[in-house]
Structures are given as structure tokens and as C-alpha cells.
Design an enzyme around this catalytic site. Structure first.
Site, PDB file in Angstrom:
ATOM      1  CB  THR A   1     -40.887 -80.468  30.913  1.00  0.00           C
ATOM      2  OG1 THR A   1     -40.170 -79.567  30.334  1.00  0.00           O
ATOM      3  CG2 THR A   1     -42.509 -80.563  30.456  1.00  0.00           C
TER       4      THR A   1
ATOM      5  CG  HIS B   1     -35.453 -84.794  27.685  1.00  0.00           C
ATOM      6  ND1 HIS B   1     -36.357 -85.273  28.272  1.00  0.00           N
ATOM      7  CD2 HIS B   1     -35.640 -83.501  27.205  1.00  0.00           C
ATOM      8  CE1 HIS B   1     -37.165 -84.261  28.598  1.00  0.00           C
ATOM      9  NE2 HIS B   1     -36.600 -83.048  27.819  1.00  0.00           N
TER      10      HIS B   1
ATOM     11  CE  LYS C   1     -33.800 -83.040  30.702  1.00  0.00           C
ATOM     12  NZ  LYS C   1     -33.116 -81.593  31.001  1.00  0.00           N
TER      13      LYS C   1
ATOM     14  CG  PHE D   1     -39.131 -70.574  25.993  1.00  0.00           C
ATOM     15  CD1 PHE D   1     -39.821 -69.178  26.443  1.00  0.00           C
ATOM     16  CD2 PHE D   1     -37.704 -70.302  26.476  1.00  0.00           C
ATOM     17  CE1 PHE D   1     -39.275 -68.262  27.030  1.00  0.00           C
ATOM     18  CE2 PHE D   1     -37.274 -69.211  26.906  1.00  0.00           C
ATOM     19  CZ  PHE D   1     -37.653 -68.256  27.319  1.00  0.00           C
TER      20      PHE D   1
HETATM   21  P1  NAP Z   1     -25.509 -74.607  25.123  1.00  0.00           P
HETATM   22  O1  NAP Z   1     -25.813 -74.834  23.755  1.00  0.00           O
HETATM   23  O2  NAP Z   1     -24.709 -75.163  26.119  1.00  0.00           O
HETATM   24  O3  NAP Z   1     -25.698 -73.186  25.260  1.00  0.00           O
HETATM   25  C1  NAP Z   1     -25.391 -72.301  26.461  1.00  0.00           C
HETATM   26  C2  NAP Z   1     -24.712 -70.843  25.914  1.00  0.00           C
HETATM   27  O4  NAP Z   1     -24.290 -70.087  27.110  1.00  0.00           O
HETATM   28  C3  NAP Z   1     -23.373 -71.281  25.147  1.00  0.00           C
HETATM   29  O5  NAP Z   1     -23.109 -70.245  24.192  1.00  0.00           O
HETATM   30  C4  NAP Z   1     -22.394 -70.659  26.386  1.00  0.00           C
HETATM   31  O6  NAP Z   1     -21.006 -70.456  25.978  1.00  0.00           O
HETATM   32  C5  NAP Z   1     -22.977 -69.648  26.982  1.00  0.00           C
HETATM   33  N1  NAP Z   1     -22.417 -69.471  28.622  1.00  0.00           N
HETATM   34  C6  NAP Z   1     -22.450 -70.438  29.466  1.00  0.00           C
HETATM   35  N2  NAP Z   1     -21.809 -69.792  30.513  1.00  0.00           N
HETATM   36  C7  NAP Z   1     -21.730 -68.478  30.261  1.00  0.00           C
HETATM   37  C8  NAP Z   1     -21.013 -67.273  30.772  1.00  0.00           C
HETATM   38  N3  NAP Z   1     -20.486 -67.421  31.923  1.00  0.00           N
HETATM   39  N4  NAP Z   1     -21.363 -65.979  30.148  1.00  0.00           N
HETATM   40  C9  NAP Z   1     -21.632 -66.070  28.880  1.00  0.00           C
HETATM   41  N5  NAP Z   1     -22.322 -67.109  28.200  1.00  0.00           N
HETATM   42  C10 NAP Z   1     -22.213 -68.090  28.756  1.00  0.00           C
HETATM   43  O7  NAP Z   1     -27.286 -74.622  25.585  1.00  0.00           O
HETATM   44  P2  NAP Z   1     -28.670 -74.620  25.275  1.00  0.00           P
HETATM   45  O8  NAP Z   1     -29.001 -75.925  24.767  1.00  0.00           O
HETATM   46  O9  NAP Z   1     -28.667 -73.455  24.045  1.00  0.00           O
HETATM   47  O10 NAP Z   1     -29.375 -74.169  26.491  1.00  0.00           O
HETATM   48  C11 NAP Z   1     -29.324 -72.922  27.149  1.00  0.00           C
HETATM   49  C12 NAP Z   1     -30.054 -72.658  28.393  1.00  0.00           C
HETATM   50  O11 NAP Z   1     -31.354 -72.989  28.036  1.00  0.00           O
HETATM   51  C13 NAP Z   1     -29.833 -73.847  29.240  1.00  0.00           C
HETATM   52  O12 NAP Z   1     -29.901 -73.081  30.543  1.00  0.00           O
HETATM   53  C14 NAP Z   1     -31.008 -74.942  29.012  1.00  0.00           C
HETATM   54  O13 NAP Z   1     -31.333 -75.421  30.331  1.00  0.00           O
HETATM   55  C15 NAP Z   1     -32.202 -73.925  28.881  1.00  0.00           C
HETATM   56  N6  NAP Z   1     -33.019 -74.285  27.757  1.00  0.00           N
HETATM   57  C16 NAP Z   1     -34.419 -73.815  28.189  1.00  0.00           C
HETATM   58  C17 NAP Z   1     -35.541 -74.410  27.257  1.00  0.00           C
HETATM   59  C18 NAP Z   1     -36.785 -73.803  27.639  1.00  0.00           C
HETATM   60  O14 NAP Z   1     -37.677 -74.050  26.680  1.00  0.00           O
HETATM   61  N7  NAP Z   1     -36.965 -72.826  28.759  1.00  0.00           N
HETATM   62  C19 NAP Z   1     -35.251 -75.324  26.327  1.00  0.00           C
HETATM   63  C20 NAP Z   1     -33.934 -75.881  26.009  1.00  0.00           C
HETATM   64  C21 NAP Z   1     -32.946 -75.248  26.863  1.00  0.00           C
HETATM   65  P3  NAP Z   1     -19.733 -71.565  25.845  1.00  0.00           P
HETATM   66  O15 NAP Z   1     -19.906 -72.043  24.609  1.00  0.00           O
HETATM   67  O16 NAP Z   1     -18.581 -70.661  25.907  1.00  0.00           O
HETATM   68  O17 NAP Z   1     -19.845 -72.136  26.974  1.00  0.00           O
END
Ligand code: NAP
Length: 266
Positions: free
Chosen positions: A166, A155, A159, A128
Site C-alpha cells: 500500500t 504493520h 509482516k 481491499f
Molecule cells: P494466511 O493466514 O497465511 O492464509 C493463507 C492461506 O492460504 C492459508 O490457509 C494457507 O494454508 C493457504 N495456502 C497457502 N498455500 C496454499 C496452497 N498451495 N494451496 C492452497 N492453499 C494454500 O494469510 P492471510 O493473512 O489470510 O493473507 C492471505 C493473502 O491475502 C496473502 O497473500 C496476503 O498478502 C493477502 N492479503 C491481502 C489483503 C488485501 O487487502 N488485498 C489484505 C490482507 C492480506 P496453510 O495453512 O496450509 O498454509
């Protein structure tokens, strides 16, 4: 103009909580509800660390869709959950914006087909950060003129996967722009395994993992008597939010799945 009503899945996560902060500052966006496997029945403002929204939290996505009127689902959970959520959102007539990476080709094909049948937009964006998306596009352009290239991605040390999505995407774009090429000396030998990094179509990818880093990448092109370096740094997860906003604003006008933010840029 009506505000875009959003449901956020994964609101306690690093990305999800940042998305809530972004929504709270945007005039044109409104938080309709959140989906979280904890805190069901509470209001967002009652969860420590989250912004002061009156919106309710649901533990079950389907119950949330049945109870709340919304336009867009922003999913920032995990790849497996993101896939299921995207399918269900389309079934309920919502347009998903998904930031999780790691969808399989089959899952993407299925979601593309479903979006087309439902005539609903979907945006799946592995990155994003607008700067990172531009870095990838600039790299593709440069590879046409500088086919010798190495990618260094850095990173944080939490990770799990390497190289980063990317870096792989950058390498794929470079591959499209140049002839396959085995780089370096034909007889080069590693005295310590892995010293030259991972090989992708003859180019090398190096992954650095250290505390203090967020998400950084350099694409270094070599030419006779010159080097060109294209570099991007995400210092904070806030860097991803202009891309989330862009995706939300576009997805409500789309009637198909778009993979990658670059396809939304002019
Ligand atoms: P994070 O801090 O681990 O957050 C993930 C969230 O998802 C947590 O609140 C977790 O809840 C929740 N979750 C996990 N399993 C779930 C389920 N079965 N039902 C409902 N909620 C659930 O990770 P993050 O760094 O925010 O990253 C989130 C996602 O975005 C990842 O897939 C990451 O790879 C992606 N990401 C994308 C970008 C982009 O630019 N596109 C950038 C960074 C990250 P719990 O605390 O209960 O486990």
C-alpha cells in the site's frame, strides 16, 4: 435475483476465514465450496473455527471446478498460488477475485490477455480496505498542491515485506501527480543508516513493525506554515471485507481484468 455462488481458496487463513464470515451474513452471496490443502472431503462446518456451512472442501482446485457449479473464485492464498488459481478459474469460466499481492508485470499482462480472450471479469485488489483505497486517491490529489510528502506505514511484526504494498502504491500515485523532487536538506546526512527511511522518487517511506498493530498508514504533506495528514487504520481484517464484497458484486458484470479496487469506485 440469483445468489452469487462463490468458491473460496484459503478458507483457514486469516483473510479466508473472514471472507467466509462475510459470505455467511450476505443475502446475495452463497458459498459453493472451498479449496484447502488440508481437510479435503470434509464440510466447512466440520473444521474448527469456520462458520456453519454445508459446502464441501476440495484439496484440488481443478476437481473442485469439475464438481461444483460456481460464478466466482475468491482467492486468499499466496501470490504464486493465486496466479495459478486465477488462470485455472478463467479456463473453467469462473471469475476470479484475488487479494494476494506480488503479481509480476508479466503475470498481470498474461492474465489481462486471458480475461479478454475469455470475456470474463477478474478483480485483483492489493488492498481491499475501502478506506485505504480512498486514502491513496486523496493522497494523489493532495500531492498536486503539497509535493513534499513522507509516508509512515505501521504493520504487525509478522509482516515479511517492507515497505508495504500500500505504501509503494501510494508513492507511485503521488509520483504521477507531482514533479520528481529530492526532499529534505540537500546536505542532510544520516548518523545512523536508515534514519531517514526508504527513498522513492525523493520522498521518504518509513516502516514500523510492532506487535498489536494490524495495518495503518499516514501520509504527511508539508507546506509553508501547514501540514496535512491523511491517515487510515485497519484495526481488524473485517475492514477488508466490504472491499471483497464490492469486488465480487462487480466481477460478475465485468469482461476484463481490473487491477485495484479504486477502478471500481464511482
Ligand atoms: P494466511 O493466514 O497465511 O492464509 C493463507 C492461506 O492460504 C492459508 O490457509 C494457507 O494454508 C493457504 N495456502 C497457502 N498455500 C496454499 C496452497 N498451495 N494451496 C492452497 N492453499 C494454500 O494469510 P492471510 O493473512 O489470510 O493473507 C492471505 C493473502 O491475502 C496473502 O497473500 C496476503 O498478502 C493477502 N492479503 C491481502 C489483503 C488485501 O487487502 N488485498 C489484505 C490482507 C492480506 P496453510 O495453512 O496450509 O498454509
Amino acid at each position: 435475483m440469483n445468489k452469487i455462488k462463490i468458491i473460496v481458496a484459503g478458507p483457514r487463513g486469516k483473510m479466508g476465514s473472514e471472507a467466509l464470515r462475510m459470505i455467511s451474513k450476505e443475502e446475495g452471496l452463497e458459498l459453493a465450496a472451498c479449496v484447502d490443502r488440508k481437510n479435503g472431503g470434509k464440510q466447512v462446518k466440520d473444521v474448527e473455527g469456520l462458520p456453519q456451512f454445508d459446502a464441501y472442501i476440495y484439496e484440488d482446485l481443478e476437481e473442485c471446478f469439475q464438481s461444483v457449479e460456481a460464478d466466482v473464485l475468491v482467492d486468499l492464498t499466496t501470490p504464486e498460488v493465486g496466479y495459478k488459481h486465477t488462470k485455472l478459474a478463467l479456463e473453467y469460466g469462473l471469475r476470479p477475485v484475488v487479494g494476494t499481492t506480488g503479481f509480476t508485470e508479466e503475470q498481470l499482462a498474461e492474465l489481462t490477455d486471458l480475461a479478454e480472450r475469455k470475456e470474463l471479469g477478474v478483480v485483483i485488489a492489493p488492498n481491499f480496505a475501502l478506506g485505504a483505497v480512498l486514502m491513496m486517491q486523496f493522497s494523489k490529489w493532495a500531492a498536486k498542491y503539497f509535493p513534499d510528502v513522507e509516508i509512515i506505514e505501521r504493520h504487525h511484526d509478522n509482516k515479511l515485506d517492507a515497505p508495504s504494498g500500500t505504501a509503494v502504491k501510494t508513492a507511485q500515485l503521488i509520483k504521477e501527480a507531482r514533479e520528481s523532487k529530492k526532499q529534505g536538506h540537500p546536505d542532510e546526512k544520516e548518523t545512523i543508516e536508515g534514519a531517514r527511511g526508504a527513498d522513492f522518487d525523493g520522498m521518504k517511506i518509513h516502516s514500523v513493525r510492532l506487535p498489536g498493530l494490524v495495518a495503518h498508514q499516514e501520509v504527511v504533506f508539508g507546506g509553508s506554515g501547514q501540514n496535512l495528514t491523511i491517515k487510515h487504520d485497519s484495526f481488524h481484517r473485517e475492514s477488508f471485507m466490504s472491499g471483497v464484497k464490492l469486488a465480487v458484486e462487480h466481477v460478475i458484470k465485468l469482461d476484463m481484468l481490473v487491477y485495484g479496487l479504486e477502478n471500481l469506485l464511482d
